[in-house]
Enzyme design. Structure first.
Site, short mmCIF file in Angstrom:
data_model
loop_
_atom_site.label_atom_id
_atom_site.label_comp_id
_atom_site.label_asym_id
_atom_site.label_seq_id
_atom_site.Cartn_x
_atom_site.Cartn_y
_atom_site.Cartn_z
N CYS A 1 -2.08 9.40 2.66
CA CYS A 1 -1.79 8.97 1.29
C CYS A 1 -2.93 9.33 0.35
O CYS A 1 -2.74 9.43 -0.85
CB CYS A 1 -1.49 7.49 1.24
SG CYS A 1 -2.82 6.54 1.91
N GLU B 1 0.89 -1.18 0.00
CA GLU B 1 0.00 0.00 0.00
C GLU B 1 0.91 1.21 0.00
O GLU B 1 1.61 1.46 0.97
CB GLU B 1 -0.89 0.04 1.26
CG GLU B 1 -1.55 -1.27 1.64
CD GLU B 1 -2.48 -1.80 0.58
OE1 GLU B 1 -3.03 -0.98 -0.19
OE2 GLU B 1 -2.62 -3.03 0.48
N1 LIG Z 1 -1.52 3.53 0.37
C1 LIG Z 1 -1.56 3.52 1.67
O1 LIG Z 1 -2.31 2.75 2.26
C2 LIG Z 1 -0.69 4.43 2.48
C3 LIG Z 1 0.53 4.89 2.03
N2 LIG Z 1 1.30 5.69 2.84
C4 LIG Z 1 2.55 6.21 2.31
O2 LIG Z 1 3.57 6.10 3.28
C5 LIG Z 1 4.52 7.14 3.13
C6 LIG Z 1 4.86 7.70 4.48
O3 LIG Z 1 5.32 6.68 5.29
P1 LIG Z 1 6.87 6.43 5.58
O4 LIG Z 1 6.93 5.89 6.96
O5 LIG Z 1 7.66 7.64 5.24
O6 LIG Z 1 7.25 5.32 4.50
P2 LIG Z 1 8.69 4.62 4.30
O7 LIG Z 1 8.58 3.92 3.02
O8 LIG Z 1 9.80 5.56 4.50
O9 LIG Z 1 8.78 3.58 5.50
C7 LIG Z 1 7.87 2.53 5.70
C8 LIG Z 1 8.57 1.41 6.45
O10 LIG Z 1 9.57 0.78 5.64
C9 LIG Z 1 10.84 0.75 6.31
N3 LIG Z 1 11.88 0.82 5.29
C10 LIG Z 1 12.42 1.91 4.69
N4 LIG Z 1 13.31 1.55 3.75
C11 LIG Z 1 13.34 0.19 3.74
C12 LIG Z 1 14.04 -0.78 2.95
N5 LIG Z 1 14.90 -0.45 2.00
N6 LIG Z 1 13.80 -2.10 3.19
C13 LIG Z 1 12.91 -2.47 4.14
N7 LIG Z 1 12.23 -1.58 4.91
C14 LIG Z 1 12.44 -0.27 4.71
C15 LIG Z 1 10.77 1.90 7.26
O11 LIG Z 1 11.69 1.76 8.31
C16 LIG Z 1 9.31 1.85 7.71
O12 LIG Z 1 9.13 0.85 8.68
C17 LIG Z 1 3.89 8.10 2.17
O13 LIG Z 1 4.48 7.95 0.92
C18 LIG Z 1 2.43 7.66 2.11
O14 LIG Z 1 1.78 7.96 0.92
C19 LIG Z 1 0.93 6.05 4.08
C20 LIG Z 1 -0.28 5.62 4.55
C21 LIG Z 1 -1.18 4.79 3.80
O1 LIG Z 2 -7.27 1.05 6.14
C1 LIG Z 2 -8.44 1.29 6.44
O2 LIG Z 2 -9.05 0.71 7.35
C2 LIG Z 2 -9.22 2.30 5.66
C3 LIG Z 2 -8.37 3.23 4.90
C4 LIG Z 2 -7.99 4.47 5.69
O3 LIG Z 2 -8.07 4.50 6.90
N1 LIG Z 2 -7.61 5.49 4.99
C5 LIG Z 2 -7.28 6.75 5.58
C6 LIG Z 2 -5.81 6.83 5.76
C7 LIG Z 2 -5.07 7.22 4.53
C8 LIG Z 2 -3.57 7.10 4.73
O4 LIG Z 2 -3.18 6.00 4.95
O5 LIG Z 2 -2.82 8.02 4.71
C9 LIG Z 2 -7.85 7.86 4.73
O6 LIG Z 2 -8.27 7.60 3.60
O7 LIG Z 2 -7.91 8.99 5.23
#
Ligand SMILES: NC(=O)C1=CN([C@@H]2O[C@H](COP(=O)(O)OP(=O)(O)OC[C@H]3O[C@@H](n4cnc5c(N)ncnc54)[C@H](O)[C@@H]3O)[C@@H](O)[C@H]2O)C=CC1
Ligand SMILES: O=C(O)CCC(=O)N[C@@H](CCC(=O)O)C(=O)O
Length: 489
Positions: free
Chosen positions: A279, A245
């Protein structure tokens, strides 16, 4: 040194790199400890492997009882947990409290989803019974992001445990305290030793965990960069399940609508909630050229300029807290400067009022004139406006991204929404609703650079277990007709 890891039912000191988490506004140290080394990751994998069979063999109802006890524990620590989420991420207390509620609600939703999507079904097939059941994968790693340090890892952990997997939890290094408190709630709920192990640490710990041959799967929520890296690392490993995700560069298209203030309010909720650190936040606002679009933008700028920004516990409560760290604030300020240097026009400049606090005010840039706009997720309160001439070009521009997480349309025309829905490419497509705040009772995931077709939330059950199809009959009998060429005489 503080015991930062939880392995095989014991709290242990990490032997890897020391790190700490800070309140992003005051810079006070909230948590300090050491990360897990590769050897400690290996011992956690062994503990999870050992705990797996007994956990998987418990009845579904027994596992549900532990999950329900976890929900009760979360509720009894709700204020403490919300405070911890607020101080570690910078999000206001009212919002942190909604995160705890989402964590509690995840239990009942996951049970419903498990039953509906991965339960047991059977029916007659010829002279046998066809039965569909599901089995857990085994030992899975869960990687969490910092922006929802409770709710998003919980969205993988709860369905994974429910399905009978054992889990290795590697939280974001920016939010270790929330992770620790969450694990303490699982312990209070009576989860057996080894079923959930906590591996604190930064990138090095993540790399060691992802590379460990003893894991059967990895469920990741985080940046597209890290997710892509993991995808490459797992290539050629069809035996391991990978759910990604990742981020988005989400478009919100505004058509000329009757209720301009409702549009402005919805844009603000889409772009600036959580200081733009969701996100699903709108990153690109597509506005029609001409007088109506000018009026909308003037009103958006005027209202955004009055948004309250403050510390997580400020009273009266702010709408926006800080971003997660001074480094994140600097990266966002740099990105704004880069866009301005490349032809963006500032409609409302994002500012950092105090150099030593990660508080940013909302920013709105018109980037229509920027050539080769970077297709990047700017994870903060910086909204990019693009003016469009006609609806077709707005849809083209909305789709002009490698990502595909969320897309939205504000319009009074149902026909336009139908066209937008058909032509947009994203896992969430909304009409006259904010982009943020996706429901846990729906699938949640994106296409393109936003995910690998393994949606989370309500569909998380799908990647937490694999289907086993059986044909069953209690006694073995000869068929009435034999296939040609086989002689039983
Ligand atoms: N689509 C979704 O459901 C969501 C996506 N996000 C995305 O997450 C990002 C923000 O979160 P961050 O914590 O900055 O993400 P990140 O990718 O920097 O870190 C996520 C995890 O991966 C680990 N990590 C980093 N590099 C690694 C590697 N090379 N190998 C293995 N593990 C590694 C980190 O220590 C952390 O535990 C944003 O880009 C946001 O859009 C956030 C929430 C929901
Ligand atoms: O994962 C779920 O249970 C539902 C999805 C959710 O909570 N989305 C939030 C978080 C978005 C993010 O991960 O940054 C949203 O849409 O606000």
């Amino acid at each position: 040194m503080m015991n930062s890891l939880y392995i095989a039912g014991e709290w242990l000191a990490g032997q890897g790199e020391a790190f700490e988490s800070l309140n992003p506004v005051t810079q006070h140290v909230l948590w300090s400890g050491q990360g897990a080394t590769a050897a400690q990751v290996e011992s956690a994998v062994q503990a999870a492997r050992q705990a797996f069979p007994a956990w998987a063999q418990r009845t579904l109802q027994e596992r549900i009882s532990v999950l329900e006890a976890f929900a009760a524990s979360l509720k009894s620590h709700a204020d403490e947990l919300a405070h911890c989420i607020g101080e570690e991420t910078g999000k206001p207390l009212w919002e942190a409290a909604t995160e705890v509620t989402s964590m509690v609600n995840k239990i009942a939703i996951s049970v419903q989803s498990y039953r509906e999507r991965t339960g047991e079904k059977s029916g007659p097939l010829g002279d046998a019974t066809a039965v569909l059941r599901h089995k857990p994968h085994g030992v899975v790693a869960v990687f969490g992001p910092y922006n929802f340090p409770g709710h998003l890892p919980n969205g993988h952990i709860v369905p994974a445990l429910l399905a009978g997997n054992s889990v290795l939890f590697k939280p974001s290094e920016l939010t270790p305290k929330v992770a620790e408190l969450t694990v303490r709630c699982w312990i209070e709920a009576g989860l057996p030793a080894g079923v959930l192990n906590l591996l604190q640490g930064a990138r090095e710990t993540g790399i060691a965990l992802a590379a460990n041959p003893g894991i059967d799967g990895l469920f990741f929520t985080g940046s597209s960069r890290t997710g892509n890296h993991l995808h490459a690392q797992f290539s050629g490993r069809p035996d391991k399940i990978l759910a990604l995700e990742m981020g988005g560069n989400n478009p919100l298209v505004v058509d000329q609508v009757a209720d301009l203030d409702a549009a402005v309010y919805t844009i603000i909720q889409s772009a600036f909630i959580s200081a733009g650190q969701r996100c699903t936040c709108a990153r690109r606002l597509l506005v029609p050229q001409g007088a109506w679009g000018d009026t909308l933008l003037a009103r958006l700028v005027a209202v955004s300029a009055t948004i309250d920004v403050g510390a997580f516990d400020q009273q009266p409560a702010p709408f926006m807290g800080s971003v997660v760290s001074l480094a994140a604030a600097k990266a966002l300020m740099d990105a704004q400067e880069h866009l301005l240097a490349n032809g963006a026009v500032s409609l409302l400049e994002m500012t950092q009022p105090q150099a030593n606090a990660a508080l940013l005010t909302p920013g709105i840039l018109d980037v229509s004139a920027v050539a080769d706009r970077p297709d990047e997720e700017l994870f903060g309160p910086l909204l990019q406006v693009i003016r469009y001439t006609d609806f077709e070009s707005a849809i083209r521009e909305a789709n002009n991204t490698q990502y595909g997480l969320a897309a939205g349309l504000l319009s009074d025309s149902e026909a336009r929404y139908q066209q937008f829905w058909l032509q947009s490419r994203a896992g969430i497509v909304n009409w006259n609703k904010q982009l943020t705040g996706a429901a846990s009772s729906a699938p949640f995931g994106g296409v393109g650079a936003s995910g690998n077709h393994r949606a989370s939330a309500y569909y998380a059950a799908d990647y937490c277990a694999y289907p086993v199809a059986s044909l069953e009959t209690p006694s073995l009998v000869m068929p009435a007709t034999l296939t040609p060429g086989v002689k039983m005489a």
